[in-house]
Write a protein that holds these residues in place. Structure first.
Motif, mmCIF file in Angstrom:
data_model
loop_
_atom_site.group_PDB
_atom_site.id
_atom_site.type_symbol
_atom_site.label_atom_id
_atom_site.label_comp_id
_atom_site.label_asym_id
_atom_site.label_seq_id
_atom_site.Cartn_x
_atom_site.Cartn_y
_atom_site.Cartn_z
ATOM 1 N N GLY A 29 -4.065 -2.106 -4.918
ATOM 2 C CA GLY A 29 -3.878 -2.926 -3.642
ATOM 3 C C GLY A 29 -4.659 -2.710 -2.456
ATOM 4 O O GLY A 29 -5.271 -3.492 -1.653
ATOM 5 N N ARG A 30 -4.814 -1.347 -2.249
ATOM 6 C CA ARG A 30 -5.659 -0.921 -1.176
ATOM 7 C C ARG A 30 -6.968 -1.238 -1.303
ATOM 8 O O ARG A 30 -7.657 -1.453 -0.293
ATOM 9 N N PHE A 31 -7.483 -0.919 -2.449
ATOM 10 C CA PHE A 31 -8.683 -1.417 -2.744
ATOM 11 C C PHE A 31 -9.107 -2.608 -2.734
ATOM 12 O O PHE A 31 -10.316 -2.896 -2.201
ATOM 13 N N MET A 32 -8.388 -3.709 -2.924
ATOM 14 C CA MET A 32 -8.703 -4.856 -2.802
ATOM 15 C C MET A 32 -8.722 -5.309 -1.229
ATOM 16 O O MET A 32 -9.382 -6.116 -0.723
ATOM 17 N N VAL A 33 -7.996 -4.591 -0.523
ATOM 18 C CA VAL A 33 -7.908 -4.932 1.008
ATOM 19 C C VAL A 33 -9.290 -4.302 1.511
ATOM 20 O O VAL A 33 -10.114 -4.946 2.211
ATOM 21 N N LYS A 34 -9.717 -3.074 1.037
ATOM 22 C CA LYS A 34 -10.896 -2.790 1.261
ATOM 23 C C LYS A 34 -12.138 -3.431 1.065
ATOM 24 O O LYS A 34 -13.059 -3.414 2.086
ATOM 25 N N LEU A 35 -12.186 -4.306 -0.103
ATOM 26 C CA LEU A 35 -13.067 -4.944 -0.337
ATOM 27 C C LEU A 35 -13.253 -6.308 0.120
ATOM 28 O O LEU A 35 -14.185 -7.172 0.020
ATOM 29 N N GLY A 36 -12.230 -6.503 0.837
ATOM 30 C CA GLY A 36 -11.993 -7.856 1.438
ATOM 31 C C GLY A 36 -11.553 -9.053 0.587
ATOM 32 O O GLY A 36 -11.798 -10.102 0.716
ATOM 33 N N ILE A 37 -10.891 -8.668 -0.725
ATOM 34 C CA ILE A 37 -10.734 -9.753 -1.655
ATOM 35 C C ILE A 37 -9.326 -10.467 -1.050
ATOM 36 O O ILE A 37 -9.131 -11.370 -1.550
ATOM 37 N N VAL A 38 -8.407 -9.805 -0.352
ATOM 38 C CA VAL A 38 -7.156 -10.054 0.176
ATOM 39 C C VAL A 38 -7.210 -10.106 1.772
ATOM 40 O O VAL A 38 -7.864 -9.296 2.135
ATOM 41 N N ASN A 39 -6.202 -11.014 2.226
ATOM 42 C CA ASN A 39 -5.852 -10.624 3.611
ATOM 43 C C ASN A 39 -5.734 -9.476 4.036
ATOM 44 O O ASN A 39 -4.337 -9.029 3.471
ATOM 45 N N ALA A 40 -6.224 -8.496 4.795
ATOM 46 C CA ALA A 40 -5.962 -7.030 4.912
ATOM 47 C C ALA A 40 -4.799 -6.790 5.565
ATOM 48 O O ALA A 40 -3.731 -6.312 4.852
ATOM 49 N N GLU A 41 -4.347 -7.454 6.633
ATOM 50 C CA GLU A 41 -3.048 -7.154 7.293
ATOM 51 C C GLU A 41 -1.826 -7.635 6.495
ATOM 52 O O GLU A 41 -0.785 -6.827 6.309
ATOM 53 N N ASN A 42 -1.756 -8.924 5.798
ATOM 54 C CA ASN A 42 -0.777 -9.341 5.209
ATOM 55 C C ASN A 42 -0.493 -8.880 3.740
ATOM 56 O O ASN A 42 0.419 -8.439 3.574
ATOM 57 N N PHE A 43 -1.585 -8.459 3.101
ATOM 58 C CA PHE A 43 -1.448 -7.819 1.714
ATOM 59 C C PHE A 43 -0.957 -6.337 1.894
ATOM 60 O O PHE A 43 -0.098 -5.844 1.134
ATOM 61 N N ALA A 44 -1.770 -5.775 2.922
ATOM 62 C CA ALA A 44 -1.305 -4.376 3.055
ATOM 63 C C ALA A 44 0.242 -4.028 3.177
ATOM 64 O O ALA A 44 0.820 -3.299 2.556
ATOM 65 N N ARG A 45 0.567 -5.069 4.215
ATOM 66 C CA ARG A 45 2.139 -5.216 4.478
ATOM 67 C C ARG A 45 2.911 -5.241 3.229
ATOM 68 O O ARG A 45 4.038 -4.195 2.882
ATOM 69 N N GLU A 46 2.623 -6.042 2.596
ATOM 70 C CA GLU A 46 3.169 -6.458 1.425
ATOM 71 C C GLU A 46 3.143 -5.505 0.452
ATOM 72 O O GLU A 46 4.340 -5.039 -0.282
#
Length: 228
Positions: free
Chosen positions: A23-40
């Protein structure tokens, strides 16, 4: 007679959580919305550690981003993830533990609540041929086709690990009683149901709840990640 050796993955064979790190890796790559996904992602991880994870909601949240990309692109990202995150985290003691069981001729299987997309290459890195993980639905049911973003089958989480393991054994024409000894290595109190099914439960790098339970029941406690 060969014995049975079952291994949890996260915080058991690797000193991290592969699902949370993906999940953190997807945030790093910009695959997902960083703030919302990281919180979830962090919320689900806290729920897991607390033993109150809604596994179905979690799987949907983790798998939905996969449906937006081709299998080729996902594989490229996963190769990068293995190189940057997972392989550097693998410790020799964990590899040696698996090797000892394989060399003894034991039937080995990784049984994890993390989904099969994330964990299949990790099981391969450990030389474990059989993986029981949360299954990922594909568009037409073919293993190579695109993901739908939804889970499939019985999640291999808590009692689901018993259901999936027994189904696998049945497919081999076997039951627990066909093994003189059966081992399960896990760090998590979520795995107490499966730990209680085997002849040799090993609390491996256990969380506080499992450590106390293991001490009360006289289970072996194994620390793979201790440094001196």
């Amino acid at each position: 007679m060969a014995n049975l050796a079952l291994f949890d993955l996260d915080h058991t064979l690797i000193p991290t959580d592969s699902d949370h790190e993906w999940g953190r890796f997807m945030v790093k790559l910009g695959i997902v919305n960083a703030e919302n996904f990281a919180r979830e992602n962090d919320r689900f991880y806290a729920d897991y550690k607390a033993g109150k994870l809604d596994i179905h909601a979690y799987l949907v949240a983790m798998l939905t981003p996969l449906a937006k990309h081709s299998r080729e692109q996902l594989k490229a990202w996963h190769d990068q993830y293995m190189h940057e995150v997972i392989r550097p985290a693998i410790v020799p003691a964990a590899m040696e533990l698996v090797r000892q069981h394989r060399d003894a001729g034991d039937l080995c299987c990784m049984v994890t609540a993390t989904n099969e997309f994330i964990t299949a290459p990790i099981a391969e890195a450990f030389g474990i041929d059989k993986l029981i993980a949360c299954e990922v639905e594909t568009i037409d049911g073919h293993p190579a086709s695109a993901f739908t973003g939804r889970p499939a089958g019985t999640p291999s989480y808590r009692e689901g690990k018993i259901v999936r393991t027994e189904a696998w054994l049945a497919s081999l024409g076997k039951t627990w009683s066909d093994f003189e000894r059966s081992y399960f290595y896990s760090d998590s109190h979520n795995d107490i149901p499966l730990l209680e099914k085997v002849t040799d439960p090993i609390a491996t790098n256990p969380d506080d709840t499992l450590r106390a339970y293991a001490q009360t029941h006289g289970w072996r406690i194994l620390e793979l990640f201790q440094t001196t």
